[in-house]
Design a protein around this motif. Structure first.
Motif, PDB file in Angstrom:
ATOM      1  N   ALA A 276    -123.249 -30.291  11.379  1.00 47.44           N
ATOM      2  CA  ALA A 276    -123.456 -29.008  12.063  1.00 47.44           C
ATOM      3  C   ALA A 276    -122.317 -28.045  11.754  1.00 47.44           C
ATOM      4  N   ASN A 277    -121.092 -28.524  11.776  1.00 44.43           N
ATOM      5  CA  ASN A 277    -119.950 -27.657  11.485  1.00 44.43           C
ATOM      6  C   ASN A 277    -119.969 -27.163  10.039  1.00 44.43           C
ATOM      7  N   VAL A 278    -120.232 -28.062   9.112  1.00 48.91           N
ATOM      8  CA  VAL A 278    -120.272 -27.661   7.697  1.00 48.91           C
ATOM      9  C   VAL A 278    -121.410 -26.671   7.459  1.00 48.91           C
ATOM     10  N   SER A 279    -122.549 -26.933   8.072  1.00 51.37           N
ATOM     11  CA  SER A 279    -123.718 -26.067   7.855  1.00 51.37           C
ATOM     12  C   SER A 279    -123.490 -24.663   8.402  1.00 51.37           C
ATOM     13  N   LEU A 280    -123.073 -24.579   9.665  1.00 53.13           N
ATOM     14  CA  LEU A 280    -122.949 -23.267  10.314  1.00 53.13           C
ATOM     15  C   LEU A 280    -121.730 -22.493   9.849  1.00 53.13           C
ATOM     16  N   ARG A 281    -120.679 -23.193   9.442  1.00 52.49           N
ATOM     17  CA  ARG A 281    -119.446 -22.495   9.067  1.00 52.49           C
ATOM     18  C   ARG A 281    -119.311 -22.275   7.563  1.00 52.49           C
ATOM     19  N   ILE A 282    -120.013 -23.075   6.756  1.00 49.25           N
ATOM     20  CA  ILE A 282    -119.843 -22.956   5.305  1.00 49.25           C
ATOM     21  C   ILE A 282    -121.175 -22.731   4.590  1.00 49.25           C
ATOM     22  N   LEU A 283    -122.108 -23.687   4.755  1.00 48.30           N
ATOM     23  CA  LEU A 283    -123.334 -23.631   3.959  1.00 48.30           C
ATOM     24  C   LEU A 283    -124.189 -22.409   4.296  1.00 48.30           C
ATOM     25  N   PHE A 284    -124.472 -22.199   5.580  1.00 54.35           N
ATOM     26  CA  PHE A 284    -125.338 -21.082   5.950  1.00 54.35           C
ATOM     27  C   PHE A 284    -124.712 -19.726   5.610  1.00 54.35           C
ATOM     28  N   VAL A 340    -121.738 -33.255  21.743  1.00 58.20           N
ATOM     29  CA  VAL A 340    -122.823 -32.452  21.170  1.00 58.20           C
ATOM     30  C   VAL A 340    -122.849 -31.074  21.832  1.00 58.20           C
ATOM     31  N   PHE A 341    -122.704 -31.039  23.158  1.00 61.85           N
ATOM     32  CA  PHE A 341    -122.694 -29.765  23.894  1.00 61.85           C
ATOM     33  C   PHE A 341    -121.564 -28.865  23.396  1.00 61.85           C
ATOM     34  N   GLU A 342    -120.360 -29.413  23.281  1.00 55.75           N
ATOM     35  CA  GLU A 342    -119.206 -28.620  22.865  1.00 55.75           C
ATOM     36  C   GLU A 342    -119.352 -28.138  21.431  1.00 55.75           C
ATOM     37  N   THR A 343    -119.918 -28.988  20.573  1.00 57.08           N
ATOM     38  CA  THR A 343    -120.132 -28.582  19.175  1.00 57.08           C
ATOM     39  C   THR A 343    -121.079 -27.390  19.106  1.00 57.08           C
ATOM     40  N   LEU A 344    -122.191 -27.492  19.825  1.00 56.68           N
ATOM     41  CA  LEU A 344    -123.170 -26.402  19.803  1.00 56.68           C
ATOM     42  C   LEU A 344    -122.591 -25.143  20.441  1.00 56.68           C
ATOM     43  N   ARG A 345    -121.843 -25.320  21.523  1.00 54.97           N
ATOM     44  CA  ARG A 345    -121.213 -24.165  22.184  1.00 54.97           C
ATOM     45  C   ARG A 345    -120.240 -23.466  21.242  1.00 54.97           C
ATOM     46  N   ASP A 346    -119.409 -24.235  20.568  1.00 54.74           N
ATOM     47  CA  ASP A 346    -118.404 -23.650  19.680  1.00 54.74           C
ATOM     48  C   ASP A 346    -119.032 -22.997  18.457  1.00 54.74           C
ATOM     49  N   LEU A 347    -120.268 -23.399  18.126  1.00 51.45           N
ATOM     50  CA  LEU A 347    -120.949 -22.826  16.959  1.00 51.45           C
ATOM     51  C   LEU A 347    -121.822 -21.619  17.328  1.00 51.45           C
ATOM     52  N   MET A 348    -121.905 -21.268  18.604  1.00 54.40           N
ATOM     53  CA  MET A 348    -122.735 -20.129  19.007  1.00 54.40           C
ATOM     54  C   MET A 348    -122.324 -18.818  18.327  1.00 54.40           C
ATOM     55  N   PRO A 349    -121.021 -18.535  18.166  1.00 54.15           N
ATOM     56  CA  PRO A 349    -120.668 -17.313  17.420  1.00 54.15           C
ATOM     57  C   PRO A 349    -121.212 -17.328  16.005  1.00 54.15           C
ATOM     58  N   GLU A 350    -121.238 -18.509  15.374  1.00 58.15           N
ATOM     59  CA  GLU A 350    -121.790 -18.612  14.019  1.00 58.15           C
ATOM     60  C   GLU A 350    -123.299 -18.387  14.033  1.00 58.15           C
ATOM     61  N   PHE A 351    -123.985 -18.932  15.038  1.00 58.43           N
ATOM     62  CA  PHE A 351    -125.421 -18.677  15.155  1.00 58.43           C
ATOM     63  C   PHE A 351    -125.679 -17.181  15.314  1.00 58.43           C
ATOM     64  N   ASP A 352    -124.857 -16.507  16.122  1.00 60.15           N
ATOM     65  CA  ASP A 352    -125.050 -15.084  16.362  1.00 60.15           C
ATOM     66  C   ASP A 352    -124.812 -14.257  15.109  1.00 60.15           C
ATOM     67  N   SER A 353    -123.792 -14.613  14.342  1.00 61.49           N
ATOM     68  CA  SER A 353    -123.458 -13.806  13.165  1.00 61.49           C
ATOM     69  C   SER A 353    -124.349 -14.114  11.970  1.00 61.49           C
ATOM     70  N   VAL A 354    -124.657 -15.397  11.772  1.00 59.37           N
ATOM     71  CA  VAL A 354    -125.442 -15.779  10.588  1.00 59.37           C
ATOM     72  C   VAL A 354    -126.923 -15.498  10.801  1.00 59.37           C
ATOM     73  N   PHE A 355    -127.431 -15.756  12.008  1.00 54.76           N
ATOM     74  CA  PHE A 355    -128.852 -15.566  12.287  1.00 54.76           C
ATOM     75  C   PHE A 355    -129.062 -14.302  13.118  1.00 54.76           C
ATOM     76  N   SER A 356    -128.609 -13.191  12.591  1.00 50.67           N
ATOM     77  CA  SER A 356    -128.633 -11.943  13.352  1.00 50.67           C
ATOM     78  C   SER A 356    -129.867 -11.086  13.082  1.00 50.67           C
ATOM     79  N   ASP A 357    -130.669 -11.412  12.064  1.00 53.08           N
ATOM     80  CA  ASP A 357    -131.807 -10.550  11.722  1.00 53.08           C
ATOM     81  C   ASP A 357    -133.054 -10.951  12.499  1.00 53.08           C
ATOM     82  N   GLN A 358    -134.101 -10.154  12.345  1.00 52.59           N
ATOM     83  CA  GLN A 358    -135.324 -10.345  13.125  1.00 52.59           C
ATOM     84  C   GLN A 358    -136.015 -11.668  12.808  1.00 52.59           C
ATOM     85  N   TYR A 359    -135.962 -12.092  11.553  1.00 45.70           N
ATOM     86  CA  TYR A 359    -136.658 -13.325  11.179  1.00 45.70           C
ATOM     87  C   TYR A 359    -135.984 -14.557  11.781  1.00 45.70           C
TER      88      TYR A 359
END
Length: 640
Positions: A276-284, A340-359
């Motif tokens: 999850a960390n590699v995907s949200l912080r690097i790959l995506f 798992v909760f803390e990992t997902l919580r800490d990755l929320m900024p990445e979700f917001d920035s990477v998945f910011s478009d309508q799709y």
């Protein structure tokens, strides 16, 4: 008159174009110049009489244009090697496509005309063939570009810092490539293991990205944007999914995750956290940048392509977290669920920035939903802990009144949980669960949600222990049991984050309870014995006093022996408390015993026979008291 004048002006413009144009292309360029110069010289008006059935020359010119484009494009379509293998070929091919796109645009407004419609159909058919080849070239460029880029990185760079490989893939790590000598055309290049998440990878060489952008620009212009997006997303999706697979994360359904043995699931959670960390912080983010560069100027196509690339991998990651969230509420799972909760919580900024478009909005919303569901799972685990305490039966008494297993379990559990205090406070603050306020004092009700939760669990534990204490028939042993468990609870609270959560008042209150249990023990165990040492009224006859004193000393000897024999097998786990109890008993008993002995020895009827009646000297009494609470075998009931 104005209309006739405009018709004459348009006729002159057409005549100039036909006269000066040495070929069809030059004539077309001249018409374009006129249309740019004056709005009255629109392409439709200038061309309307040049391509109709009454204008054979216009139809012939259009036919020659299409024939020329067909000849140019077909030459490249027939090539058995990649067009983009040579820059000159790719440039000429793109120029021909640009001409074809422009021709179709010019003919489309006049498609109702029979001859123009026929030419337009020919042009569109040619465009279909060109786009089919372009799509293959696009796919080939992505595959070959990725392969050459990986080869370049492995030949010229140390890939250790850019690797996403699992540590188990030692042989492949040493080779630095996915393939093991197989045909490169069928390999999906995958990035290698990382320690620094603060990087973005250029997934393809810059030159290849520029070529892909030029192709994408033509496909979008020709109306084939979705096809371009599809082939792009298919290639990159394979790369992304294989990269995540190389991190060791299995593709598991929610049902498969829930059926997995807990020990295996713990290992899988560790792999999930890494993936999850590699995907949200690097790959995506790397895929986002690549999409933006390939589809530069076409934001909608870039957004759609990125969503299609990342959707499968994102759903895989989220489904795993969801399986954890809706799984068992067993208390032992708390700490991994917290991870798992803390990992997902800490990755929320990445979700917001990477998945910011309508799709990608649905993916971002799903991540938030599952994150909140994990919070519900954590609260559910604490509810299950409460039920576990309530349901723990009062079966057999703990030997010697020692620590009950549930006390040790609950206190160590809470101490460990409080290491994640910040997370738990966040979880409980978002909870709407109401704890019965009649069970808690006003101070705790007004404190944080987590403080209230901890205090409530303490209340349940204390109630459960009081119920278990009733198993003991000896009231003194009942007090020892409560004293041991109460002391353990207070010390565990003082030695952890629980101290600040429960507060000084709570600690003082429960420390006072422990002291009260000590007092109750002394009364239950020693008041009766002290009663045997009580001196009779001196007004009695000397014979009666002697007889009474003999009976008292015999009773004392018997009771003291019985108490010492029984309580030597009792347990007081805390060394300080054990010593304090012994000192307290000695101070209570020895002065009264010495006084009794002195009186006994002074009675004439007893006189020299006193030594035969006195079984214990003060030193013996003290020695026997110091043997109390050793747990029978010298053990004091170790605490952990």
């Amino acid at each position: 008159m104005a209309e006739n004048g405009e018709e004459k002006l348009l006729a002159v413009a057409r005549h100039i174009a036909k006269t000066l144009g040495q070929n069809d292309t030059m004539a077309d360029d001249i018409l374009q110049i006129f249309s740019n110069f004056d709005g009255r010289f629109s392409r439709e008006k200038l061309s309307e009489n040049m391509v109709d059935d009454n204008n054979p020359r216009g139809c012939a010119a259009l036919d020659r244009t299409l024939h020329s484009l067909d000849r140019q494009i077909s030459r490249y379509l027939a090539l058995d090697h990649p067009i983009w293998a040579h820059t000159a070929d790719s440039s000429a091919f793109l120029d021909a496509i640009d001409d074809l796109i422009r021709t179709i645009r010019e003919l489309s407004p006049m498609a109702a005309d029979k001859s123009v419609g026929a030419c337009l159909a020919r042009a569109e058919d040619l465009m279909q063939q060109a786009m089919f080849r372009v799509e293959n070239e696009f796919r080939s460029l992505m595959d070959r570009g990725a392969e050459s880029f990986e080869l370049s990185r492995n030949n010229h760079e140390s890939t250790g810092d850019l690797s996403f490989d699992s540590e188990d893939d030692n042989e492949e790590n040493e080779e630095g490539l996915l393939h093991n000598g197989a045909d490169l055309d069928h390999q999906i290049p995958v990035a290698q293991p990382v320690t620094d998440y603060d990087i973005v990878i250029d997934a393809l060489p810059s030159g290849t990205i520029n070529d892909l952008h030029e192709i994408a620009k033509r496909m979008v212009a020709a109306g084939f944007g979705k096809e371009c997006s599809h082939v792009y997303s298919t290639c990159r999706r394979e790369f992304l999914e294989e990269s995540i697979s190389r991190l060791g994360l299995q593709k598991l359904s929610i049902d498969e995750v829930q059926k997995m043995p807990w020990q295996e699931l713990e290992d899988e959670i560790e792999r999930w956290i890494k993936a999850a960390n590699v995907s949200l912080r690097i790959l995506f983010p790397s895929e986002r940048r690549l999409c933006d560069r390939v589809f530069f100027g076409f934001s909608s196509a870039a957004d759609l392509s990125f969503m299609e690339v990342c959707r499968g991998s994102t759903i895989q990651l989220l489904n795993f977290a969801d399986a954890i969230a809706i799984g068992s509420r067993s208390p032992e799972r708390l700490f991994k669920v917290l991870d798992v909760f803390e990992t997902l919580r800490d990755l929320m900024p990445e979700f917001d920035s990477v998945f910011s478009d309508q799709y990608c909005l649905v993916l971002r919303n799903e991540a938030i939903t599952i994150w909140k569901r994990l919070g519900e799972a954590i609260r559910g685990i604490f509810m299950e802990l409460e039920n576990l305490i309530r349901r723990d039966p009062a079966k057999a008494a703990v030997p010697g009144g020692g620590l009950h297993p549930i006390t040790r379990y609950v206190m160590n559990y809470l101490r460990a949980a409080c290491r994640s205090r910040q997370t738990l406070e966040q979880v409980f603050d978002e909870s709407n669960v109401v704890i019965p306020s009649n069970k808690l004092d006003d101070r705790r009700v007004s404190s944080s949600s987590m403080s209230v939760q901890m205090a409530w669990i303490m209340e349940l534990l204390e109630s459960n222990l009081e119920m278990k204490s009733k198993i003991y028939r000896d009231s003194a042993l009942c007090s020892v049991f409560m004293m041991n468990n109460g002391r353990y609870i207070v010390q565990k609270v003082k030695d952890s984050e629980l101290e600040s959560l429960l507060g000084d008042d709570w600690i003082r209150k429960h420390a006072a309870k422990v002291r009260q249990y000590c007092t109750n023990y002394q009364r239950s165990s020693w008041n009766k014995i002290l009663g045997t040492l009580k001196l009779d009224n001196s007004s009695l006859a000397s014979n009666a006093i002697a007889k009474s004193m003999k009976e008292k000393i015999k009773s004392f000897n018997s009771q003291f022996e019985d108490v010492c024999k029984a309580q030597s097998s009792w347990v007081v786990f805390d060394e300080q408390l054990r010593e304090e109890l012994r000192i307290s008993v000695s101070r209570l008993l020895l002065p009264a015993y010495r006084n009794f002995m002195g009186r006994l020895q002074c009675i004439p009827e007893i006189g020299r026979n006193a030594d035969r009646l006195i079984r214990y000297g003060p030193e013996d009494i003290e020695a026997r008291i110091n043997e109390l609470f050793e747990g029978g075998n010298g053990s004091s009931g170790g605490r952990k």
